[in-house]
Scaffold this motif. Structure first.
Motif, PDB file in Angstrom:
ATOM      1  N   ARG A  96       5.557  28.068  -0.388  1.00  0.00           N
ATOM      2  CA  ARG A  96       5.702  28.620   0.959  1.00  0.00           C
ATOM      3  C   ARG A  96       6.280  30.027   0.899  1.00  0.00           C
ATOM      4  O   ARG A  96       5.813  30.931   1.584  1.00  0.00           O
ATOM      5  CB  ARG A  96       6.578  27.720   1.812  1.00  0.00           C
ATOM      6  CG  ARG A  96       6.774  28.263   3.218  1.00  0.00           C
ATOM      7  CD  ARG A  96       7.517  27.329   4.102  1.00  0.00           C
ATOM      8  NE  ARG A  96       8.865  27.103   3.624  1.00  0.00           N
ATOM      9  CZ  ARG A  96       9.766  26.394   4.279  1.00  0.00           C
ATOM     10  NH1 ARG A  96       9.449  25.818   5.417  1.00  0.00           N
ATOM     11  NH2 ARG A  96      10.967  26.232   3.804  1.00  0.00           N
ATOM     12  N   SER A  97       7.281  30.241   0.058  1.00  0.00           N
ATOM     13  CA  SER A  97       7.879  31.571  -0.087  1.00  0.00           C
ATOM     14  C   SER A  97       6.873  32.574  -0.632  1.00  0.00           C
ATOM     15  O   SER A  97       6.833  33.724  -0.183  1.00  0.00           O
ATOM     16  CB  SER A  97       9.090  31.507  -1.011  1.00  0.00           C
ATOM     17  OG  SER A  97      10.090  30.703  -0.461  1.00  0.00           O
ATOM     18  N   PHE A  98       6.063  32.155  -1.598  1.00  0.00           N
ATOM     19  CA  PHE A  98       5.058  33.046  -2.166  1.00  0.00           C
ATOM     20  C   PHE A  98       4.036  33.460  -1.113  1.00  0.00           C
ATOM     21  O   PHE A  98       3.696  34.640  -0.992  1.00  0.00           O
ATOM     22  CB  PHE A  98       4.358  32.368  -3.344  1.00  0.00           C
ATOM     23  CG  PHE A  98       3.227  33.176  -3.906  1.00  0.00           C
ATOM     24  CD1 PHE A  98       3.470  34.327  -4.619  1.00  0.00           C
ATOM     25  CD2 PHE A  98       1.918  32.787  -3.696  1.00  0.00           C
ATOM     26  CE1 PHE A  98       2.428  35.087  -5.125  1.00  0.00           C
ATOM     27  CE2 PHE A  98       0.867  33.525  -4.192  1.00  0.00           C
ATOM     28  CZ  PHE A  98       1.123  34.686  -4.913  1.00  0.00           C
ATOM     29  N   ILE A  99       3.551  32.499  -0.340  1.00  0.00           N
ATOM     30  CA  ILE A  99       2.569  32.798   0.702  1.00  0.00           C
ATOM     31  C   ILE A  99       3.175  33.717   1.756  1.00  0.00           C
ATOM     32  O   ILE A  99       2.555  34.715   2.159  1.00  0.00           O
ATOM     33  CB  ILE A  99       2.041  31.499   1.353  1.00  0.00           C
ATOM     34  CG1 ILE A  99       1.296  30.644   0.332  1.00  0.00           C
ATOM     35  CG2 ILE A  99       1.167  31.811   2.562  1.00  0.00           C
ATOM     36  CD1 ILE A  99       0.058  31.283  -0.259  1.00  0.00           C
ATOM     37  N   ASN A 100       4.393  33.415   2.194  1.00  0.00           N
ATOM     38  CA  ASN A 100       5.048  34.261   3.195  1.00  0.00           C
ATOM     39  C   ASN A 100       5.254  35.673   2.661  1.00  0.00           C
ATOM     40  O   ASN A 100       5.050  36.646   3.384  1.00  0.00           O
ATOM     41  CB  ASN A 100       6.382  33.656   3.627  1.00  0.00           C
ATOM     42  CG  ASN A 100       6.208  32.490   4.559  1.00  0.00           C
ATOM     43  OD1 ASN A 100       5.259  32.427   5.320  1.00  0.00           O
ATOM     44  ND2 ASN A 100       7.125  31.553   4.492  1.00  0.00           N
ATOM     45  N   MET A 101       5.651  35.804   1.397  1.00  0.00           N
ATOM     46  CA  MET A 101       5.863  37.123   0.811  1.00  0.00           C
ATOM     47  C   MET A 101       4.553  37.912   0.781  1.00  0.00           C
ATOM     48  O   MET A 101       4.534  39.105   1.112  1.00  0.00           O
ATOM     49  CB  MET A 101       6.403  36.981  -0.614  1.00  0.00           C
ATOM     50  CG  MET A 101       6.618  38.303  -1.317  1.00  0.00           C
ATOM     51  SD  MET A 101       7.143  38.114  -3.036  1.00  0.00           S
ATOM     52  CE  MET A 101       5.742  37.273  -3.752  1.00  0.00           C
ATOM     53  N   CYS A 102       3.464  37.266   0.410  1.00  0.00           N
ATOM     54  CA  CYS A 102       2.165  37.945   0.372  1.00  0.00           C
ATOM     55  C   CYS A 102       1.718  38.379   1.769  1.00  0.00           C
ATOM     56  O   CYS A 102       1.277  39.513   1.961  1.00  0.00           O
ATOM     57  CB  CYS A 102       1.112  37.036  -0.260  1.00  0.00           C
ATOM     58  SG  CYS A 102       1.354  36.750  -2.009  1.00  0.00           S
ATOM     59  N   VAL A 103       1.825  37.492   2.734  1.00  0.00           N
ATOM     60  CA  VAL A 103       1.376  37.805   4.095  1.00  0.00           C
ATOM     61  C   VAL A 103       2.219  38.914   4.707  1.00  0.00           C
ATOM     62  O   VAL A 103       1.690  39.932   5.170  1.00  0.00           O
ATOM     63  CB  VAL A 103       1.411  36.543   4.990  1.00  0.00           C
ATOM     64  CG1 VAL A 103       1.226  36.903   6.455  1.00  0.00           C
ATOM     65  CG2 VAL A 103       0.350  35.552   4.543  1.00  0.00           C
TER      66      VAL A 103
ATOM     67  N   SER B 137       3.477  44.541   6.204  1.00  0.00           N
ATOM     68  CA  SER B 137       4.433  45.651   6.115  1.00  0.00           C
ATOM     69  C   SER B 137       3.834  46.863   5.417  1.00  0.00           C
ATOM     70  O   SER B 137       4.034  48.005   5.852  1.00  0.00           O
ATOM     71  CB  SER B 137       5.690  45.219   5.339  1.00  0.00           C
ATOM     72  OG  SER B 137       6.325  44.164   6.000  1.00  0.00           O
ATOM     73  N   LEU B 138       3.058  46.629   4.362  1.00  0.00           N
ATOM     74  CA  LEU B 138       2.398  47.734   3.662  1.00  0.00           C
ATOM     75  C   LEU B 138       1.394  48.419   4.574  1.00  0.00           C
ATOM     76  O   LEU B 138       1.316  49.654   4.606  1.00  0.00           O
ATOM     77  CB  LEU B 138       1.715  47.222   2.410  1.00  0.00           C
ATOM     78  CG  LEU B 138       0.960  48.270   1.580  1.00  0.00           C
ATOM     79  CD1 LEU B 138       1.929  49.315   1.040  1.00  0.00           C
ATOM     80  CD2 LEU B 138       0.215  47.592   0.444  1.00  0.00           C
ATOM     81  N   GLY B 139       0.643  47.649   5.317  1.00  0.00           N
ATOM     82  CA  GLY B 139      -0.332  48.234   6.248  1.00  0.00           C
ATOM     83  C   GLY B 139       0.348  49.082   7.302  1.00  0.00           C
ATOM     84  O   GLY B 139      -0.127  50.192   7.614  1.00  0.00           O
ATOM     85  N   ILE B 140       1.458  48.608   7.833  1.00  0.00           N
ATOM     86  CA  ILE B 140       2.192  49.375   8.839  1.00  0.00           C
ATOM     87  C   ILE B 140       2.780  50.638   8.206  1.00  0.00           C
ATOM     88  O   ILE B 140       2.692  51.738   8.780  1.00  0.00           O
ATOM     89  CB  ILE B 140       3.300  48.523   9.476  1.00  0.00           C
ATOM     90  CG1 ILE B 140       2.662  47.422  10.331  1.00  0.00           C
ATOM     91  CG2 ILE B 140       4.259  49.383  10.303  1.00  0.00           C
ATOM     92  CD1 ILE B 140       3.632  46.368  10.821  1.00  0.00           C
ATOM     93  N   ALA B 141       3.354  50.520   7.016  1.00  0.00           N
ATOM     94  CA  ALA B 141       3.944  51.685   6.351  1.00  0.00           C
ATOM     95  C   ALA B 141       2.884  52.732   6.036  1.00  0.00           C
ATOM     96  O   ALA B 141       3.116  53.931   6.227  1.00  0.00           O
ATOM     97  CB  ALA B 141       4.654  51.239   5.080  1.00  0.00           C
ATOM     98  N   LEU B 142       1.736  52.298   5.569  1.00  0.00           N
ATOM     99  CA  LEU B 142       0.681  53.257   5.254  1.00  0.00           C
ATOM    100  C   LEU B 142       0.139  53.930   6.514  1.00  0.00           C
ATOM    101  O   LEU B 142      -0.236  55.102   6.487  1.00  0.00           O
ATOM    102  CB  LEU B 142      -0.449  52.573   4.489  1.00  0.00           C
ATOM    103  CG  LEU B 142      -0.144  52.186   3.047  1.00  0.00           C
ATOM    104  CD1 LEU B 142      -1.292  51.400   2.452  1.00  0.00           C
ATOM    105  CD2 LEU B 142       0.180  53.403   2.204  1.00  0.00           C
TER     106      LEU B 142
END
Length: 55
Positions: free
Chosen positions: A34-41, A46-51
């Motif tokens: 669950r943590s891995f999936i949440n981190m990826c999503v 966040s990367l899309g917003i930052a870019l």
């Protein structure tokens, strides 16, 4: 207090959905999948917003 529960539900939703689709209970998983999936999503979002704003 209800607003915090809603935020927590939304934050954990991608991982919980993945666990449900794979047929894994939270007790069996221990939170790792669950943590891995949440981190990826949330990392992708966040990367899309930052870019969008900083690139």
């Amino acid at each position: 207090m209800a607003a915090l529960k809603i935020l927590l539900y939304l934050f954990l939703f991608p991982g919980n959905l993945a666990l449900q689709k794979c047929g894994i209970s939270i007790e069996e998983d221990g939170g790792l999948f669950r943590s891995f999936i949440n981190m990826c999503v949330w990392g992708t979002i966040s990367l899309g917003i930052a870019l969008q704003f900083f690139a």
